[in-house]
Design an enzyme around this catalytic site. Structure first.
Site, short mmCIF file in Angstrom:
data_model
loop_
_atom_site.label_atom_id
_atom_site.label_comp_id
_atom_site.label_asym_id
_atom_site.label_seq_id
_atom_site.Cartn_x
_atom_site.Cartn_y
_atom_site.Cartn_z
N LYS A 281 0.84 -1.22 -0.03
CA LYS A 281 -0.04 0.03 0.09
C LYS A 281 0.93 1.27 -0.07
O LYS A 281 1.98 1.41 0.42
CB LYS A 281 -1.05 0.08 1.12
CG LYS A 281 -2.03 -1.00 1.31
CD LYS A 281 -2.63 -0.74 2.39
CE LYS A 281 -3.94 -1.73 2.51
NZ LYS A 281 -5.08 -1.57 1.48
N ARG A 355 -10.71 -11.21 2.05
CA ARG A 355 -11.34 -12.24 1.16
C ARG A 355 -10.66 -13.81 1.21
O ARG A 355 -11.39 -15.05 1.16
CB ARG A 355 -11.74 -11.98 -0.06
CG ARG A 355 -10.61 -11.91 -1.22
CD ARG A 355 -10.97 -11.07 -2.61
NE ARG A 355 -11.07 -9.62 -2.32
CZ ARG A 355 -11.33 -8.64 -3.15
NH1 ARG A 355 -11.39 -8.89 -4.57
NH2 ARG A 355 -11.36 -7.48 -2.63
N1 BES Z 1 -8.28 -3.69 4.23
C1 BES Z 1 -8.74 -3.35 2.71
C2 BES Z 1 -9.58 -2.58 2.51
C3 BES Z 1 -9.73 -1.11 3.09
C4 BES Z 1 -9.17 0.06 2.20
C5 BES Z 1 -10.51 -0.76 4.34
C6 BES Z 1 -9.41 1.18 2.76
C7 BES Z 1 -10.66 0.63 4.70
C8 BES Z 1 -10.09 1.48 4.12
C9 BES Z 1 -8.23 -4.50 2.05
O1 BES Z 1 -7.71 -5.43 2.23
C10 BES Z 1 -7.86 -3.92 0.70
O2 BES Z 1 -6.69 -3.63 0.58
N2 BES Z 1 -8.60 -4.16 -0.32
C11 BES Z 1 -8.13 -3.71 -1.83
C12 BES Z 1 -8.61 -4.54 -2.78
C13 BES Z 1 -8.20 -4.41 -4.26
C14 BES Z 1 -6.69 -4.76 -4.17
C15 BES Z 1 -9.06 -5.48 -4.99
C16 BES Z 1 -9.10 -2.12 -1.87
O3 BES Z 1 -9.98 -2.21 -1.59
O4 BES Z 1 -8.42 -1.34 -2.35
MN MN Z 2 -5.62 -5.31 1.85
#
Ligand code: BES
Ligand code: MN
Ligand code: ZN
Length: 500
Positions: A281, A355
């Site tokens: 990230k 997931r």
């Molecule tokens: N934990 C995150 C989701 C999230 C992001 C929660 C920002 C709260 C604030 C999750 O694990 C994630 O990183 N999801 C990605 C999925 C994508 C890579 C398909 C997302 O939402 O960007």
């Molecule tokens: Mn994630």
């Protein structure tokens, strides 16, 4: 804080009640609530309103001292808006404002009469519960590790809530007990979210479960890596393998119903820190990914609330917990793993890890022959884009005609003031998720990110009734940073209703 109930009917005079402070409502049109009227013996309250010192807007307060003929030392006037039948929001903001005004006082006890107001669409018990949860929320502090606390602890130790009859008092007392259990659950969920990710590790959560098991009547099982391997949870382990922190798979059973009754199963995403893994990230705001165990925290909080309430039904809380970290051992984009269900998954993005751990947890819970399974996860940034921070996303393929799960959860959210909104889960979205190499990729083509994530989970839930709550926007807030304890309110309400 200690809460108690006092009946103030035609026979008892509020003016003779001894207390550090009595809180009474005033309206925007310069009108006094009947409680304010009964303290306005020499016209001091009327005079204060006439002078313009308090407008009556919801949440405005004015402290008066030593009113003639009033036994209490102080009288706090609080605005509740323009309607004599007060709105829910005006009531809540008046209660919160009262508590804020009482906190810095030297007095350790107060009487709150706002519980005698008529609130639109709500009863006295709701008013009592709202006051108790607000009182408990005020005692919660995020300053765990500050050497010098900025906010001094409130001196208020005892809050008496008034009701209009002794009949109302009996049920209000029960409402206090229920609200305290709920508030304890919410506080636990908040604390777990707010504690630093080097403290709340998967090991910490496993130990906490064992501790809760001893304190409350919960059957606990905490599986470690070897046992998770034996279960062939290849999808969960793929996420865990990049971290030095070992994973845990936690099962908490509250068997308050008949032994043979099918349980409701709650499944929480417990990523104690989500760096994204190799699909790292961006740095800004990454600290907030300590909240990526918000789903798990809500399972802990709900289990605590329902055991303290002694809920008469079977509820099983399941938490899959690990860290998502980059390292030489971490999963690569392109890796293919085999989930516990046997379905193979191509991991296109290691940041879509929630997931992956839920897939195996959702397969595991088949063994409980559940009446319903609800998973709770801070799953997608896309859910925050669609619904913001006020509303959780609800996904289920079960429509009202066959199963009322969706409607029951939505109604529970409204009841608890912890709302969700239903999102679609049409089959057609599954077409956005195709892999050339495995049964399913962990990421779809662009668009509808929160729905695609739910569609992925859906493939692991076909043996039972299931709903998914995406709480990415609601489990914590950004300014000031802090966990909200959601959706403990929604889940607890749902279970209470279901238990009858
Ligand atoms: N934990 C995150 C989701 C999230 C992001 C929660 C920002 C709260 C604030 C999750 O694990 C994630 O990183 N999801 C990605 C999925 C994508 C890579 C398909 C997302 O939402 O960007
Ligand atoms: Mn994630
Ligand atoms: Zn995540």
């Amino acid at each position: 804080m200690d809460f108690s109930i006092k009946t103030i009917d035609a026979k008892t005079s509020l003016a003779s009640v001894k207390a550090g402070c009595i809180v009474v409502a005033v309206y925007e049109n310069k009108k006094l609530s009947s409680q304010a009227q009964s303290l306005d013996l020499k016209g001091a309250i009327t005079a204060a309103i006439k002078s313009g010192d308090i407008s009556g807007k919801a949440g405005r307060t004015l402290m008066l001292r030593k009113l003639e003929g009033v036994a209490a030392e102080r009288v706090l006037l609080v605005g509740v808006g323009s309607n004599e039948v007060v709105t829910e929001r005006d009531y809540s903001s008046a209660v919160e404002a009262s508590l804020r005004a009482l906190a810095p006082l030297g007095s350790s006890d107060a009487v709150l009469t706002l519980t005698q107001l008529e609130v639109k669409g709500r009863d006295t018990n709701w008013a009592v519960k709202t006051a108790v949860t607000a009182g408990q929320a005020q005692e919660y502090s995020t300053e765990f590790l500050k050497s010098k606390k900025e906010n001094e602890a409130t001196a208020l130790k005892k809050l008496t809530l008034t009701v209009a009859s002794s009949k109302a008092a009996t049920s209000a007392k029960a409402a206090i007990a229920q609200a305290l259990a709920l508030a304890n659950g919410i506080a636990l969920a908040k604390e777990l979210g707010d504690l630093a990710p080097n403290v709340v590790t998967p090991t910490y959560l496993g130990n906490l479960a064992k501790k809760l098991g001893k304190e409350h009547k919960l059957e606990i099982e905490v599986l470690e890596r070897k046992q998770i391997e034996a279960l062939k949870m290849g999808s969960f382990l793929a996420v865990a393998q990049g971290s030095d922190e070992p994973p845990r798979f936690i099962v908490m059973k509250h068997m308050g119903g008949k032994p043979k009754d099918a349980p409701v199963v709650l499944v929480g995403k417990g990523i104690t820190f989500d760096s994204g893994g190799i699909s790292l990230k961006p740095g800004a705001g990454m600290d907030e990914m300590k909240y990526d165990m918000g789903g798990a925290a809500s399972v802990f909080g709900t289990m605590r609330a329902i055991t303290e309430m002694g809920l008469k039904m079977n509820v099983i809380g399941v938490v899959a917990t690990c860290e998502n970290m980059p390292s030489g051992r971490a999963t690569r984009p392109g890796d293919i793993v085999t989930s516990m269900s046997g379905q193979t998954i191509e991991i296109l993005n290691t940041d879509a890890e929630g997931r992956l751990i839920l897939a195996d947890a959702l397969t595991y819970v088949e063994r409980f022959n559940p009446a319903a399974v609800i998973d709770i996860a801070t799953l997608t940034g896309a859910c925050v884009v669609s619904l913001g921070s006020h509303t959780s996303g609800l996904f289920t393929r079960h429509d009202e005609a066959h199963d009322s799960l969706a409607n029951d959860l939505l109604a529970a959210g409204v009841e608890a003031g912890d709302v969700a909104w239903r999102m679609p889960l049409f089959d057609i979205y599954q077409e956005q998720m195709k892999s050339n190499f495995a049964d399913i990729p962990n990421m779809g083509t662009p668009g509808a990110g929160s729905i695609i994530a739910a569609c992925f989970l859906e493939r692991f839930t076909r043996k039972y009734t299931w709903a998914h709550l995406d709480v990415a926007g609601t489990a914590w807030k950004t300014s000031p940073k802090g966990a909200t304890g959601r959706p403990v309110g929604l889940l607890t309400s749902y279970l209470q209703k279901r238990a009858g």
